[in-house]
Design a protein around this motif. Structure first.
Motif, PDB file in Angstrom:
ATOM      1  N   ASN A 147       0.738  -1.140   0.040  1.00  0.00           N
ATOM      2  CA  ASN A 147       0.021   0.067   0.094  1.00  0.00           C
ATOM      3  C   ASN A 147       0.756   1.251   0.036  1.00  0.00           C
ATOM      4  N   ASP A 166      -3.229   3.312  -0.481  1.00  0.00           N
ATOM      5  CA  ASP A 166      -4.662   2.767  -0.072  1.00  0.00           C
ATOM      6  C   ASP A 166      -4.771   3.367   1.064  1.00  0.00           C
ATOM      7  N   LYS A 221      -7.923   2.982   2.725  1.00  0.00           N
ATOM      8  CA  LYS A 221      -9.392   2.401   3.192  1.00  0.00           C
ATOM      9  C   LYS A 221      -9.181   2.075   4.605  1.00  0.00           C
TER      10      LYS A 221
HETATM   11 MG   LIG Z   1      -4.089  -2.195  -0.782  1.00  0.00          MG
END
Ligand SMILES: [Mg+2]
Ligand SMILES: Nc1ncnc2c1ncn2[C@@H]1O[C@H](COP(=O)(O)OP(=O)(O)O)[C@@H](O)[C@H]1O
Length: 202
Positions: A134, A151, A153
Motif C-alpha cells: 500500500n 491505499d 481504506k
Molecule cells: Mg491495498
C-alpha cells in the motif's frame, strides 16, 4: 461511462483492481473485484478515510489524493492520483521493489521508510495501515525514492478509534510507532524470503 480493459490494468489488490485512467495519465481508477460486501465497500471506505485525513492535514503531500466516483464498465470506480516516477513509469510498491526487483538497495529503502515514519510521527499523521503493498516508491531522476501511501481504506476503520486516540495522543503515537517498526522490519524480512514469495505469486 469509462471503458477499462487489461491494457490499462496496473495491479490487483485483495479487493480492488487498479487501472490507469484511459484519458488522464495522472489518475487511476479503482474498481471492486468480486461480489463480497467488503469489496464493494472498499472504495467508499477509502474516500471517507481520505476525507477525514484531509480535514486534519490540509496539505498532505505523501498520499495519493482521491477525487470521487466515476462509472465504468466494471462498476463504480474511485478516481485517485496515479503515482509516477520522474520518467513517467508507474511507481512500484515497496513490495514490488523488494520482492521482484533484482537490484535493490534494501538498506536505502529502509532508510527512506525510516524518514517517512519520522515524518508521519512528527506531524501526528495517523495512518496505521503501512502494508508494503500500500506504499508506492516514487523514483526520482537523482535515484532517490519518495514514499506515497496509495491505499487509505484502512484509515476509515480507524476513524472511530481516532478521536479517542488523538485525545490521548500517547496511544496513537504508540500504535503508529509499532506499525512503523513493523514496516521497517518487514523490508529485509521479505527481501530474504523473496525466492519463495516469487514462486508463490506464479
Ligand atoms: Mg491495498
Ligand atoms: N494511486 C496509485 N498509483 C499507482 N499504483 C496504484 C495506485 N493505487 C493502487 N495502485 C496499485 O494497485 C494495487 C492495488 O490497489 P489497492 O488500492 O491497494 O487495492 P486493495 O484495496 O485491493 O488493496 C496496489 O498494490 C498498487 O500496485
Amino acid at each position: 461511462m469509462i471503458c477499462l480493459d487489461n491494457s490499462v490494468l496496473i495491479n490487483h489488490g485483495k479487493v480492488r483492481a487498479c487501472y490507469q485512467h484511459p484519458k488522464e495519465p495522472s489518475l487511476v481508477i479503482k474498481v471492486p473485484v468480486g461480489e463480497e460486501k467488503e469489496t464493494n465497500y472498499a472504495n467508499i471506505k477509502e474516500l471517507k478515510g481520505y476525507q477525514t485525513l484531509m480535514r486534519e492535514h490540509v496539505d498532505l503531500f505523501c498520499i495519493s489524493h482521491c477525487y470521487g466516483f466515476v462509472s465504468t464498465n466494471y462498476g463504480r470506480g474511485l478516481v485517485c492520483d496515479c503515482i509516477r516516477d520522474d520518467d513517467g513509469a508507474i511507481s512500484k510498491t515497496i513490495w514490488d521493489v523488494i520482492v521482484f526487483q533484482d537490484d535493490c538497495d534494501v538498506k536505502y529503502v529502509q532508510k527512506v521508510a525510516d524518514e517517512f515514519c519520522n515524518f508521519l510521527m512528527s506531524r501526528n499523521i495517523w495512518i496505521f495501515d503501512l502494508n508494503l503493498k500500500n506504499i508506492a516508491l516514487r523514483l526520482r531522476y537523482d535515484g532517490t525514492y519518495q514514499m506515497f501511501v496509495i491505499d487509505l481504506k484502512g484509515r476509515y476503520d480507524d476513524n472511530e478509534l481516532i478521536p479517542f486516540s488523538s485525545y490521548i495522543k500517547y496511544f496513537a503515537t504508540k500504535k503508529l510507532e509499532r506499525r512503523c517498526q513493523q514496516l521497517i522490519e518487514r523490508i529485509p524480512f521479505y527481501r530474504n524470503k523473496r525466492a519463495e514469495l516469487q514462486y508463490e505469486s506464479l
